[in-house]
Design an enzyme around this catalytic site. Structure first.
Site, short mmCIF file in Angstrom:
data_model
loop_
_atom_site.label_atom_id
_atom_site.label_comp_id
_atom_site.label_asym_id
_atom_site.label_seq_id
_atom_site.Cartn_x
_atom_site.Cartn_y
_atom_site.Cartn_z
N CYS A 108 0.88 -1.16 0.00
CA CYS A 108 0.00 0.00 0.00
C CYS A 108 0.92 1.21 0.00
O CYS A 108 1.43 1.61 1.03
CB CYS A 108 -0.91 0.00 1.23
SG CYS A 108 -2.05 1.39 1.26
N CYS A 111 -0.51 4.20 2.06
CA CYS A 111 -0.88 4.09 3.47
C CYS A 111 -0.45 2.72 3.98
O CYS A 111 0.73 2.41 3.98
CB CYS A 111 -2.38 4.31 3.60
SG CYS A 111 -2.97 4.32 5.29
N SER A 112 -1.38 1.89 4.39
CA SER A 112 -1.04 0.61 5.00
C SER A 112 -2.17 -0.39 4.86
O SER A 112 -2.28 -1.31 5.67
CB SER A 112 -0.74 0.83 6.48
OG SER A 112 -1.88 1.43 7.08
N CYS A 113 -3.03 -0.22 3.87
CA CYS A 113 -4.16 -1.12 3.70
C CYS A 113 -3.65 -2.54 3.45
O CYS A 113 -2.71 -2.73 2.70
CB CYS A 113 -5.05 -0.66 2.55
SG CYS A 113 -5.82 0.93 2.89
#
Lengths: 208, 105
Positions: A108, A111-113
């Protein structure tokens, strides 16, 4: 042009100030009846139960049950829910099947999905700025850091995740596992293999 | 060329190896995660994950670099709750001072 050269060097713990802000917001939201203290505790207990082992079971069933594999490729979320996970409020889930010619890797970049509704919160490396910067540019170099050196002629497909659609990589089924039960197979499926950075364990490597 | 967001890291330079060391979730992290799940639950719909993202992406570069992962979440949730009027800034600040007094007292 801003400089993105910074790296992350902070501890996982929160500074006292953020603990205070979080506590204050939580208490106010409880006072206002948005949710209850029990809701908070129940949610935390529920979150604790989602672990990489859940994803490993999905991969093992994918390997051993052709009908499940078909369903999982058509609708990953519905298939994952068959294994007992509560995915009612989860985003879409797509299964990415690795083959001897094709390796999927997920990131991601914004972000950090991650497939956290299936395997639990993402590891620190997945959230790190270095992984997010580098893996789209040099996936082979990054995977080599997991001792996962891919053959020259293998295609590498880096998939950038969104909030709406999460991906679960199905690593290649290791050789020498013919006739294994789902339970035995699941022990070969590591957390990191479901992000595509490493291979599943080979027979004899499990339990290390 | 459009200005990159502070969070938009894909493909940027940098050759340092990925730090593969992990840590066990800290209770604070579990609480923040639960807070987001409760606020985004379809039964409540107090905010969406996209809004969490927008809140994080609106941090300036200094804040983004300085805050830890879940600190960014807290600051984003705070901004979104104030923006939506779910919480009032004066009331939140009063509560923050109460909690602070309690934790240092």
């Amino acid at each position: 042009m801003s400089d993105h050269g910074h790296t992350e060097h902070h501890p996982p713990e929160a500074s006292p100030e953020f603990e205070i802000i979080e506590t204050a917001m939580r208490e106010l939201l409880i006072e206002k009846g948005v949710f209850s203290a029990d809701d908070v505790n129940n949610q935390m207990e529920k979150d604790e139960q989602i672990r990489p082992e859940n994803g490993a079971r999905i991969v093992a069933r994918f390997w051993s049950d052709p009908a499940f594999r078909e369903r999982a490729l058509a609708d990953g979320k519905a298939a994952a829910a068959e294994t007992g996970l509560d995915l009612n409020v989860a985003p879409d889930l797509v299964m990415l099947e690795n083959t001897p010619q094709l390796q999927h890797v997920t990131v991601c970049t914004l972000c950090s999905c991650s497939p956290m509704f299936v395997i639990g919160p993402p590891p620190d490396w997945y959230k790190s700025t270095t992984y997010r910067k580098r893996v789209v540019r040099d996936p082979r170099g990054v995977l080599a850091e997991w001792n996962n050196v891919l053959p020259e002629d293998m295609e590498v497909r880096v998939v950038d995740v969104t909030t709406e659609t999460r991906y679960l990589v199905i690593p290649l089924r290791p050789e020498g596992t013919e006739g294994w039960s789902e339970e035995e197979l699941a022990k070969l499926v590591t957390r990191d293999s479901m992000f595509g950075v490493e291979q599943a364990l080979r027979p004899g490597e499990a339990g290390r | 060329m459009a200005q990159r967001g502070v969070n938009d890291l894909g493909g940027l330079p940098g050759d340092e190896p990925v730090d593969r060391e992990d840590h066990e979730s800290h209770p604070f992290e579990k609480r923040v995660n639960a807070l987001l799940r409760l606020l985004t639950h379809p039964r409540r719909k107090m905010m969406r994950v996209d809004e969490l993202r927008r809140g994080i992406e609106s941090l300036n570069e200094t804040e983004y670099a300085k805050y830890s992962y879940y600190e960014r979440w807290v600051e984003s949730i705070r901004r979104i709750m104030l923006e939506k009027g779910v919480l009032d800034e004066a009331e939140l600040n009063r509560k923050i001072e109460q909690v602070r007094a309690r934790s240092t007292g």
